[in-house]
Enzyme design. Structure first.
Site, short mmCIF file in Angstrom:
data_model
loop_
_atom_site.label_atom_id
_atom_site.label_comp_id
_atom_site.label_asym_id
_atom_site.label_seq_id
_atom_site.Cartn_x
_atom_site.Cartn_y
_atom_site.Cartn_z
N LYS A 168 0.86 -1.20 0.00
CA LYS A 168 0.00 0.00 0.00
C LYS A 168 0.89 1.23 0.00
O LYS A 168 1.54 1.53 1.00
CB LYS A 168 -0.88 -0.02 1.26
CG LYS A 168 -2.17 0.73 1.16
CD LYS A 168 -2.16 2.23 1.20
CE LYS A 168 -1.77 2.92 2.46
NZ LYS A 168 -1.74 4.41 2.24
N GLY B 37 7.09 4.48 8.20
CA GLY B 37 6.24 5.65 8.38
C GLY B 37 6.49 6.28 9.72
O GLY B 37 7.59 6.15 10.29
N SER B 38 5.49 6.94 10.25
CA SER B 38 5.68 7.70 11.48
C SER B 38 5.70 6.79 12.71
O SER B 38 5.13 5.69 12.70
CB SER B 38 4.56 8.71 11.62
OG SER B 38 3.33 8.03 11.67
N THR B 39 6.32 7.28 13.76
CA THR B 39 6.37 6.52 15.01
C THR B 39 4.96 6.34 15.57
O THR B 39 4.63 5.26 16.09
CB THR B 39 7.28 7.24 16.02
OG1 THR B 39 8.60 7.26 15.46
CG2 THR B 39 7.32 6.55 17.37
N GLY C 48 3.37 3.57 13.67
CA GLY C 48 4.11 2.35 14.00
C GLY C 48 3.67 1.78 15.34
O GLY C 48 3.50 0.56 15.50
N GLU D 130 10.12 0.70 10.41
CA GLU D 130 11.13 1.74 10.14
C GLU D 130 10.43 3.07 10.38
O GLU D 130 9.58 3.48 9.59
CB GLU D 130 11.59 1.67 8.68
CG GLU D 130 12.19 0.35 8.27
CD GLU D 130 13.61 0.15 8.78
OE1 GLU D 130 14.17 1.09 9.36
OE2 GLU D 130 14.12 -0.96 8.62
N CYS E 58 13.67 10.57 6.84
CA CYS E 58 13.63 10.07 8.21
C CYS E 58 14.99 10.21 8.89
O CYS E 58 15.07 10.41 10.09
CB CYS E 58 13.21 8.61 8.20
SG CYS E 58 14.15 7.64 7.02
N GLU F 83 10.34 15.28 15.63
CA GLU F 83 10.65 15.20 14.20
C GLU F 83 9.78 16.21 13.44
O GLU F 83 8.57 16.20 13.59
CB GLU F 83 10.37 13.79 13.68
CG GLU F 83 10.76 13.62 12.24
CD GLU F 83 10.43 12.25 11.69
OE1 GLU F 83 9.31 11.75 11.95
OE2 GLU F 83 11.27 11.67 10.99
P1 NAP Z 1 2.53 7.85 8.23
O1 NAP Z 1 1.48 8.84 8.40
O2 NAP Z 1 2.85 6.95 9.36
O3 NAP Z 1 2.14 7.00 6.95
C1 NAP Z 1 2.92 5.94 6.43
C2 NAP Z 1 2.03 5.01 5.66
O4 NAP Z 1 1.13 4.37 6.57
C3 NAP Z 1 1.16 5.68 4.62
O5 NAP Z 1 0.99 4.81 3.53
C4 NAP Z 1 -0.14 5.87 5.39
O6 NAP Z 1 -1.25 6.06 4.57
C5 NAP Z 1 -0.21 4.57 6.16
N1 NAP Z 1 -1.05 4.60 7.35
C6 NAP Z 1 -1.60 5.66 8.01
N2 NAP Z 1 -2.30 5.23 9.09
C7 NAP Z 1 -2.19 3.89 9.11
C8 NAP Z 1 -2.68 2.87 9.99
N3 NAP Z 1 -3.41 3.17 11.06
N4 NAP Z 1 -2.36 1.59 9.73
C9 NAP Z 1 -1.59 1.26 8.67
N5 NAP Z 1 -1.12 2.17 7.80
C10 NAP Z 1 -1.40 3.47 8.02
O7 NAP Z 1 3.90 8.51 7.84
P2 NAP Z 1 4.14 9.57 6.71
O8 NAP Z 1 3.74 10.89 7.24
O9 NAP Z 1 3.56 9.11 5.42
O10 NAP Z 1 5.72 9.48 6.53
C11 NAP Z 1 6.59 10.21 7.29
C12 NAP Z 1 7.17 9.38 8.41
O11 NAP Z 1 7.83 8.22 7.91
C13 NAP Z 1 8.22 10.13 9.17
O12 NAP Z 1 8.03 9.97 10.54
C14 NAP Z 1 9.51 9.47 8.72
O13 NAP Z 1 10.56 9.60 9.64
C15 NAP Z 1 9.10 8.08 8.51
N6 NAP Z 1 10.03 7.37 7.62
C16 NAP Z 1 10.89 6.45 8.16
C17 NAP Z 1 11.79 5.79 7.35
C18 NAP Z 1 12.74 4.78 7.93
O14 NAP Z 1 13.32 4.02 7.18
N7 NAP Z 1 12.91 4.73 9.24
C19 NAP Z 1 11.83 6.04 5.99
C20 NAP Z 1 10.95 6.99 5.47
C21 NAP Z 1 10.05 7.63 6.31
P3 NAP Z 1 -1.60 7.57 4.12
O15 NAP Z 1 -0.60 7.95 3.11
O16 NAP Z 1 -2.95 7.53 3.59
O17 NAP Z 1 -1.52 8.41 5.36
#
Ligand code: NAP
Ligand code: MG
Length: 487
Positions: A193, A245-247, A250, A267, A301, A398
């Site tokens: 997804k 994605g976000s903490t 996660g 991650e 990230c 962050e």
């Molecule tokens: P996010 O809001 O956590 O979203 C990540 C993904 O999860 C998106 O596809 C999102 O869909 C989906 N999602 C949202 N709620 C969910 C739920 N309850 N259950 C399952 N999936 C769900 O994060 P983001 O704002 O897109 O990305 C930024 C974050 O990612 C930052 O915190 C960054 O540090 C982290 N990141 C970490 C790494 C690493 O390798 N450690 C790499 C890249 C990014 P939607 O798009 O519809 O919201």
């Protein structure tokens, strides 16, 4: 607050605009899910827009995934796992993965343009970083597909089954490659997804997967919002969850999977320290700071969002940094001269602006160079905060934007303590002339990845992942393969 509307000072010469031609980007008006080797209409009949963050204009519309769509995708993945794919040897699997890698290379230009159009990142980065690295992840993992017994000697290795994978918007194609390539090399099948704001390169990847002749159902791509992601990770027939994605999300996922025997890798976010010692090569270090935080609008990230400078070189570093910031070009992501593109979404821009206010409220001093920001779309000038306190929100949380918080230090033990004083532990950087001191510091930092005299370097052979609230598990390298194997 420095006004963003201030006219940019002329530096005596200007770059002529050099935008990429959109002729290469073949984008359909509408995309369905990619399930069981076919394009599949959403069960609810709903679609949502994906827009260009540099203009706010619609690019295309994509299917909104429901529980029924996810169920269909997981069933297709299970059938493929129990069928042709599960029975196929590593050598044959490897051929398909190589083919996908080569097809990405062949269509690299189209991928780079679409990545910049959909996500807002400068074309220079999509072209030179995202797309080549995505192809390299497929090449790297293809090589291991028939050598797993050498990768993990004296172990009986077996795939886990169906992997449910959810990825963010900051490196859309690269994250898809990180997830899909090791899953295929180890014999698993996939339901992926992509993020809501950047689905297009995953869907273009589906076209490549179709062209590669990969057996149907091995890779399924379902688009949608957070609920669609939740349906993927919570589906009872998914054996392995890989989330980036976000903490906050996660933690939600970890909670909801606590009573299951699913394997998980997370991650998550980061708040990296970038440490400049007094004997560092300052000019290179300043380039490293710029690359560390302003690269990809700080939507990284592992961005070096906390800068620690040894007091004796603080004035020199800040003078050079501000001078460098003045030359940065913020604007059209498709222009080859652009350094900082568009902020990925309006929500993300609002979040960044909230932090800019919070930093000033906490008493920090904010500097932004004069920038001619375009009138439409989502933009943020490169920003640096000085005189920040360790407890300020801009140091602790962050931001995920082009915002740097600078602190000073006198001694090495002091900077190690300050750098580790964060809930995150994804990455860090150290700039120093003396090897022994560099290794002493890198060894003391609680971070999964530490760069020495460089920043933001990635390699498919090198594992990537965090400590503490940055998640667990590693992607890339042999560690990344191990996460998809029972052994
Ligand atoms: P996010 O809001 O956590 O979203 C990540 C993904 O999860 C998106 O596809 C999102 O869909 C989906 N999602 C949202 N709620 C969910 C739920 N309850 N259950 C399952 N999936 C769900 O994060 P983001 O704002 O897109 O990305 C930024 C974050 O990612 C930052 O915190 C960054 O540090 C982290 N990141 C970490 C790494 C690493 O390798 N450690 C790499 C890249 C990014 P939607 O798009 O519809 O919201
Ligand atoms: Mg978009």
């Amino acid at each position: 607050m420095a006004k963003q509307t201030k006219k940019k000072k002329s530096i005596g010469w200007e770059y002529a605009p050099a935008p990429e031609s959109l002729a290469q980007a073949n984008i359909a008006k509408r995309y369905d899910h990619f399930i069981d080797g076919k394009w599949s209409k959403p069960s609810g009949g709903e679609y949502f827009r994906t827009t260009n963050p540099a203009s706010g204009k619609k690019i295309s519309e994509v299917a909104l995934g429901s529980n029924a769509d996810v169920d269909k995708a997981v069933k297709a993945a299970r059938a493929a796992y129990n069928g042709a794919w599960g029975k196929m040897g590593g050598r044959e699997r490897g051929k398909y993965i190589y083919r996908i890698a080569r097809l990405i290379q062949e269509r690299a230009r189209e991928f780079a343009i679409i990545e910049s159009l959909d996500g807002g990142k400068p074309i220079r980065e999509s072209r030179d970083v995202d797309v080549p690295l995505a192809a390299n992840h497929f090449f790297y993992n293809a090589g291991w597909a028939d050598k797993l017994e050498y990768a993990f000697p004296n172990r009986q290795v077996a795939p886990l089954g169906v992997a449910g994978q959810v990825i963010p918007w900051n490196f859309p194609l690269l994250m898809a490659a990180w997830k899909i390539a090791p899953a295929l090399a180890t014999g698993n099948t996939v339901v992926l997804k992509p993020a809501e704001t950047t689905p297009l390169t995953s869907l273009k990847l589906a076209e490549i997967i179709e062209d590669s002749g990969l057996p149907k159902g091995v890779v399924n791509i379902v688009t949608g919002a957070g609920e669609t992601g939740a349906a993927v990770v919570n589906h009872e027939d998914v054996d392995k969850v890989a989330f980036t994605g976000s903490t906050a999300v996660g933690k939600l996922i970890q909670r909801s999977l606590a009573n299951t025997d699913k394997r998980i890798t997370l991650e998550l976010g980061g708040k990296a320290a970038n440490i400049i010692l007094e004997d560092a090569a300052i000019d290179q270090a300043v380039e490293g700071i710029v690359n560390g935080i302003y690269f990809n609008q700080g939507h990284v990230c592992c961005a070096g969002s906390r800068l620690f400078v040894q007091e004796s070189v603080y004035d020199e570093v800040m003078w050079k940094l501000k001078r460098r910031m003045e030359t940065m070009i913020v604007g059209d992501p498709l222009d080859k001269n652009t350094d900082i593109g568009a902020i990925n979404s309006r929500e993300q821009l609002r979040t960044i602006k909230r932090y800019l206010k919070a930093g000033q409220k906490d008493g920090a001093e904010m500097y932004q160079p004069a920038c001619d920001l375009p009138s439409n779309g989502n933009w943020c000038a490169p920003t640096v905060f000085t005189n920040v306190s360790q407890s300020s929100r801009i140091v602790q949380e962050e931001i995920f934007g082009p915002v740097l918080a600078v602190q000073t230090f006198r001694t090495v033990p002091e900077v190690i303590e300050k750098a580790n004083n964060t809930p995150y532990g994804l990455s860090a950087g150290v700039w120093c002339d003396k090897g022994s001191r560099l290794f002493q510091i890198t060894g003391s930092l609680d971070a999964g990845v530490v760069w020495g005299n460089t920043f933001n370097q990635f390699d498919p052979a090198s594992p990537f992942g965090g400590f503490k609230e940055s998640g667990y598990g590693r992607e890339g390298g042999l560690h990344g393969l191990a996460a998809y194997l029972d052994m």
